[in-house]
Design a protein around this motif. Structure first.
Motif, PDB file in Angstrom:
ATOM      1  N   VAL A 199       0.838  -1.206   0.000  1.00  0.00           N
ATOM      2  CA  VAL A 199       0.000   0.000   0.000  1.00  0.00           C
ATOM      3  C   VAL A 199       0.868   1.249   0.000  1.00  0.00           C
ATOM      4  O   VAL A 199       0.645   2.191  -0.774  1.00  0.00           O
ATOM      5  N   GLY A 200       1.887   1.259   0.851  1.00  0.00           N
ATOM      6  CA  GLY A 200       2.756   2.429   0.950  1.00  0.00           C
ATOM      7  C   GLY A 200       3.466   2.735  -0.361  1.00  0.00           C
ATOM      8  O   GLY A 200       3.525   3.891  -0.799  1.00  0.00           O
ATOM      9  N   ALA A 215       1.271   9.769   3.199  1.00  0.00           N
ATOM     10  CA  ALA A 215       1.623   9.162   4.484  1.00  0.00           C
ATOM     11  C   ALA A 215       0.396   8.788   5.319  1.00  0.00           C
ATOM     12  O   ALA A 215       0.223   7.620   5.688  1.00  0.00           O
ATOM     13  N   PRO A 216      -0.491   9.749   5.642  1.00  0.00           N
ATOM     14  CA  PRO A 216      -1.661   9.360   6.443  1.00  0.00           C
ATOM     15  C   PRO A 216      -2.603   8.424   5.699  1.00  0.00           C
ATOM     16  O   PRO A 216      -3.221   7.540   6.302  1.00  0.00           O
ATOM     17  N   LEU A 217      -2.702   8.608   4.375  1.00  0.00           N
ATOM     18  CA  LEU A 217      -3.598   7.756   3.604  1.00  0.00           C
ATOM     19  C   LEU A 217      -3.094   6.316   3.565  1.00  0.00           C
ATOM     20  O   LEU A 217      -3.883   5.368   3.595  1.00  0.00           O
ATOM     21  N   SER A 218      -1.779   6.148   3.517  1.00  0.00           N
ATOM     22  CA  SER A 218      -1.217   4.789   3.488  1.00  0.00           C
ATOM     23  C   SER A 218      -1.515   4.034   4.772  1.00  0.00           C
ATOM     24  O   SER A 218      -1.850   2.844   4.745  1.00  0.00           O
ATOM     25  N   VAL A 219      -1.425   4.719   5.907  1.00  0.00           N
ATOM     26  CA  VAL A 219      -1.723   4.070   7.188  1.00  0.00           C
ATOM     27  C   VAL A 219      -3.216   3.783   7.301  1.00  0.00           C
ATOM     28  O   VAL A 219      -3.620   2.696   7.756  1.00  0.00           O
ATOM     29  N   ALA A 220      -4.044   4.720   6.883  1.00  0.00           N
ATOM     30  CA  ALA A 220      -5.497   4.529   6.973  1.00  0.00           C
ATOM     31  C   ALA A 220      -5.955   3.357   6.107  1.00  0.00           C
ATOM     32  O   ALA A 220      -6.744   2.514   6.543  1.00  0.00           O
ATOM     33  N   ILE A 221      -5.458   3.292   4.883  1.00  0.00           N
ATOM     34  CA  ILE A 221      -5.845   2.198   3.986  1.00  0.00           C
ATOM     35  C   ILE A 221      -5.294   0.874   4.503  1.00  0.00           C
ATOM     36  O   ILE A 221      -5.983  -0.155   4.473  1.00  0.00           O
ATOM     37  N   GLN A 227      -7.936  -4.973   9.038  1.00  0.00           N
ATOM     38  CA  GLN A 227      -9.173  -5.410   9.681  1.00  0.00           C
ATOM     39  C   GLN A 227      -9.983  -6.333   8.774  1.00  0.00           C
ATOM     40  O   GLN A 227     -10.588  -7.288   9.242  1.00  0.00           O
ATOM     41  N   LEU A 228      -9.981  -6.037   7.482  1.00  0.00           N
ATOM     42  CA  LEU A 228     -10.733  -6.864   6.549  1.00  0.00           C
ATOM     43  C   LEU A 228     -10.112  -8.242   6.367  1.00  0.00           C
ATOM     44  O   LEU A 228     -10.815  -9.223   6.125  1.00  0.00           O
ATOM     45  N   THR A 229      -8.788  -8.329   6.464  1.00  0.00           N
ATOM     46  CA  THR A 229      -8.081  -9.595   6.239  1.00  0.00           C
ATOM     47  C   THR A 229      -7.673 -10.284   7.544  1.00  0.00           C
ATOM     48  O   THR A 229      -6.963 -11.287   7.521  1.00  0.00           O
ATOM     49  N   LYS A 230      -8.096  -9.730   8.683  1.00  0.00           N
ATOM     50  CA  LYS A 230      -7.763 -10.298   9.997  1.00  0.00           C
ATOM     51  C   LYS A 230      -6.253 -10.388  10.200  1.00  0.00           C
ATOM     52  O   LYS A 230      -5.723 -11.391  10.686  1.00  0.00           O
ATOM     53  N   THR A 231      -5.562  -9.316   9.822  1.00  0.00           N
ATOM     54  CA  THR A 231      -4.105  -9.285   9.978  1.00  0.00           C
ATOM     55  C   THR A 231      -3.665  -8.053  10.772  1.00  0.00           C
ATOM     56  O   THR A 231      -2.612  -7.477  10.502  1.00  0.00           O
ATOM     57  N   VAL A 232      -4.479  -7.634  11.752  1.00  0.00           N
ATOM     58  CA  VAL A 232      -4.138  -6.435  12.522  1.00  0.00           C
ATOM     59  C   VAL A 232      -2.864  -6.674  13.327  1.00  0.00           C
ATOM     60  O   VAL A 232      -2.768  -7.621  14.113  1.00  0.00           O
ATOM     61  N   HIS A 233      -1.883  -5.820  13.103  1.00  0.00           N
ATOM     62  CA  HIS A 233      -0.593  -5.881  13.792  1.00  0.00           C
ATOM     63  C   HIS A 233      -0.065  -4.452  13.805  1.00  0.00           C
ATOM     64  O   HIS A 233       0.358  -3.944  12.756  1.00  0.00           O
ATOM     65  N   PRO A 234      -0.126  -3.750  14.949  1.00  0.00           N
ATOM     66  CA  PRO A 234       0.181  -2.312  14.995  1.00  0.00           C
ATOM     67  C   PRO A 234       1.466  -1.877  14.291  1.00  0.00           C
ATOM     68  O   PRO A 234       1.447  -0.859  13.589  1.00  0.00           O
ATOM     69  N   PRO A 235       2.594  -2.595  14.440  1.00  0.00           N
ATOM     70  CA  PRO A 235       3.801  -2.144  13.748  1.00  0.00           C
ATOM     71  C   PRO A 235       3.668  -2.087  12.233  1.00  0.00           C
ATOM     72  O   PRO A 235       4.465  -1.421  11.564  1.00  0.00           O
ATOM     73  N   GLY A 236       2.685  -2.783  11.675  1.00  0.00           N
ATOM     74  CA  GLY A 236       2.481  -2.717  10.232  1.00  0.00           C
ATOM     75  C   GLY A 236       2.193  -1.308   9.757  1.00  0.00           C
ATOM     76  O   GLY A 236       2.540  -0.942   8.624  1.00  0.00           O
ATOM     77  N   ALA A 238       3.648   1.339  10.732  1.00  0.00           N
ATOM     78  CA  ALA A 238       4.951   1.983  10.525  1.00  0.00           C
ATOM     79  C   ALA A 238       5.580   1.547   9.211  1.00  0.00           C
ATOM     80  O   ALA A 238       6.262   2.334   8.549  1.00  0.00           O
ATOM     81  N   THR A 239       5.349   0.305   8.816  1.00  0.00           N
ATOM     82  CA  THR A 239       5.889  -0.181   7.546  1.00  0.00           C
ATOM     83  C   THR A 239       5.320   0.610   6.374  1.00  0.00           C
ATOM     84  O   THR A 239       6.017   0.887   5.398  1.00  0.00           O
ATOM     85  N   ALA A 240       4.044   0.978   6.451  1.00  0.00           N
ATOM     86  CA  ALA A 240       3.452   1.791   5.394  1.00  0.00           C
ATOM     87  C   ALA A 240       4.166   3.128   5.268  1.00  0.00           C
ATOM     88  O   ALA A 240       4.428   3.611   4.158  1.00  0.00           O
ATOM     89  N   LEU A 241       4.504   3.740   6.398  1.00  0.00           N
ATOM     90  CA  LEU A 241       5.225   5.015   6.372  1.00  0.00           C
ATOM     91  C   LEU A 241       6.652   4.842   5.858  1.00  0.00           C
ATOM     92  O   LEU A 241       7.166   5.697   5.132  1.00  0.00           O
ATOM     93  N   ILE A 242       7.287   3.737   6.235  1.00  0.00           N
ATOM     94  CA  ILE A 242       8.640   3.474   5.753  1.00  0.00           C
ATOM     95  C   ILE A 242       8.642   3.340   4.234  1.00  0.00           C
ATOM     96  O   ILE A 242       9.550   3.833   3.544  1.00  0.00           O
ATOM     97  N   ALA A 243       7.618   2.691   3.695  1.00  0.00           N
ATOM     98  CA  ALA A 243       7.524   2.551   2.241  1.00  0.00           C
ATOM     99  C   ALA A 243       7.352   3.903   1.563  1.00  0.00           C
ATOM    100  O   ALA A 243       7.826   4.104   0.443  1.00  0.00           O
ATOM    101  N   ILE A 244       6.713   4.827   2.240  1.00  0.00           N
ATOM    102  CA  ILE A 244       6.520   6.166   1.669  1.00  0.00           C
ATOM    103  C   ILE A 244       7.818   6.962   1.658  1.00  0.00           C
ATOM    104  O   ILE A 244       8.159   7.610   0.669  1.00  0.00           O
TER     105      ILE A 244
END
Length: 289
Positions: A199-200, A215-221, A227-236, A238-244
């Motif tokens: 996503v990022g 940046a904010p859109l990547s984290v929101a998406i 939540q839709l894929t049942k893969t909630v993991h908070p550090p993820g 941060a990975t979206a922001l790192i990709a940005i």
């Protein structure tokens, strides 16, 4: 607020005027729940709410089991009371609207909102025993150490971006410190980093230098997809922001999804499975999928 209230003055008649947050059946006979002095019918929030009360001289005092008899949790009932006077004498009221004025509903909503700020009083996590602390330290050191070693070998030679992501440090806290948490399980851990990296990088391509949007859109998406894929993991997140902010040129950025997001996560997961299960009192994972 409970179903009944204690009032100092005997000259006050208390009439129930509002029930909200009702989650029981569509029709409930309050008399059967301990209101022996009247007959009243309560409609749920899905119906037109009204209470028709006969004449009575005292405030109803429900039994201790009133809430449970209604099939409701105590916290799911909100009651407003109103003292009634006329010329020094009590005045009966037979039909009352349960919806209330807009002002009263708004005031109630605001009060309930700020009550949530108080918290629930739930205690924080207890300090683990020495055995748990020791294996947490060992697992975290070996898990991040393996990724750090890969970073030293590959960064600048094979890949133009770091193999050791900062979000892996946050993942280590869950993976090795709280291995029984639902957020620490393999599906959550690996899936979140891969989704967030994809996503990022995609939003980086779309928005370019407009990182204030990307940046904010990547984290929101990413969070929505977690939540839709049942893969909630908070550090993820941060990975979206790192990709940005860290990934290289857009055409090469999708390598970031596989190296380090997927590969690094699998390496840390391998260490978690090996080390967390050495101790008799620890088990990981609780479920793979």
């Amino acid at each position: 607020m409970g179903i009944s209230e204690n009032f100092k003055s005997e000259r006050q008649q208390v009439v129930v005027v509002d029930f909200v947050h009702v989650t029981s059946a569509d029709l409930v006979d309050i008399t059967s729940a301990g209101f022996s002095n009247h007959a009243a019918t309560l409609y749920t929030q899905h119906k037109h709410r009204s209470l028709d009360l006969p004449d009575f001289d005292e405030c109803p005092e429900p039994s201790a089991q009133a809430s449970s008899s209604l099939g409701l949790k105590p916290a799911s009932i909100c009651v407003t009371v109103e003292p009634i006077r006329q010329s020094g004498e009590l005045k009966e009221k037979k039909s009352l609207s349960c919806s209330g004025s807009f002002g009263s509903r708004a005031g109630r909503a605001i009060r309930n909102y700020f009550k949530k700020w108080r918290g629930t009083g739930q205690r924080s996590l207890a300090v683990p025993d020495f055995n748990h602390l020791m294996w947490t330290f060992i697992a975290a050191f070996l898990g991040l150490g393996s990724v750090s070693l890969m970073n030293a070998v590959l960064y600048g030679r094979v890949f133009a971006f770091p193999f050791l992501m900062m979000s892996f440090g946050a993942s280590a806290v869950l993976l090795y410190g709280v291995p029984t948490s639902p957020l620490s399980q393999p599906r959550n851990f690996v899936g979140s980093h891969v989704i967030a990296a994809f996503v990022g990088n995609t939003l980086r391509i779309i928005f370019g230098k407009a990182t204030y949007v990307a940046a904010p859109l990547s984290v929101a998406i990413s969070l929505l997809l977690f939540q839709l894929t049942k893969t909630v993991h908070p550090p993820g997140g941060a990975t979206a922001l790192i990709a940005i902010f860290t990934a290289p040129l857009p055409l090469h950025g999708y390598l970031f999804v596989f190296f380090p997001a997927l590969t690094g996560a699998l390496l840390m997961l391998f260490v978690a499975v090996v080390v967390n299960n050495i101790a008799v009192t620890r088990q990981y994972p609780l479920n793979w999928w």
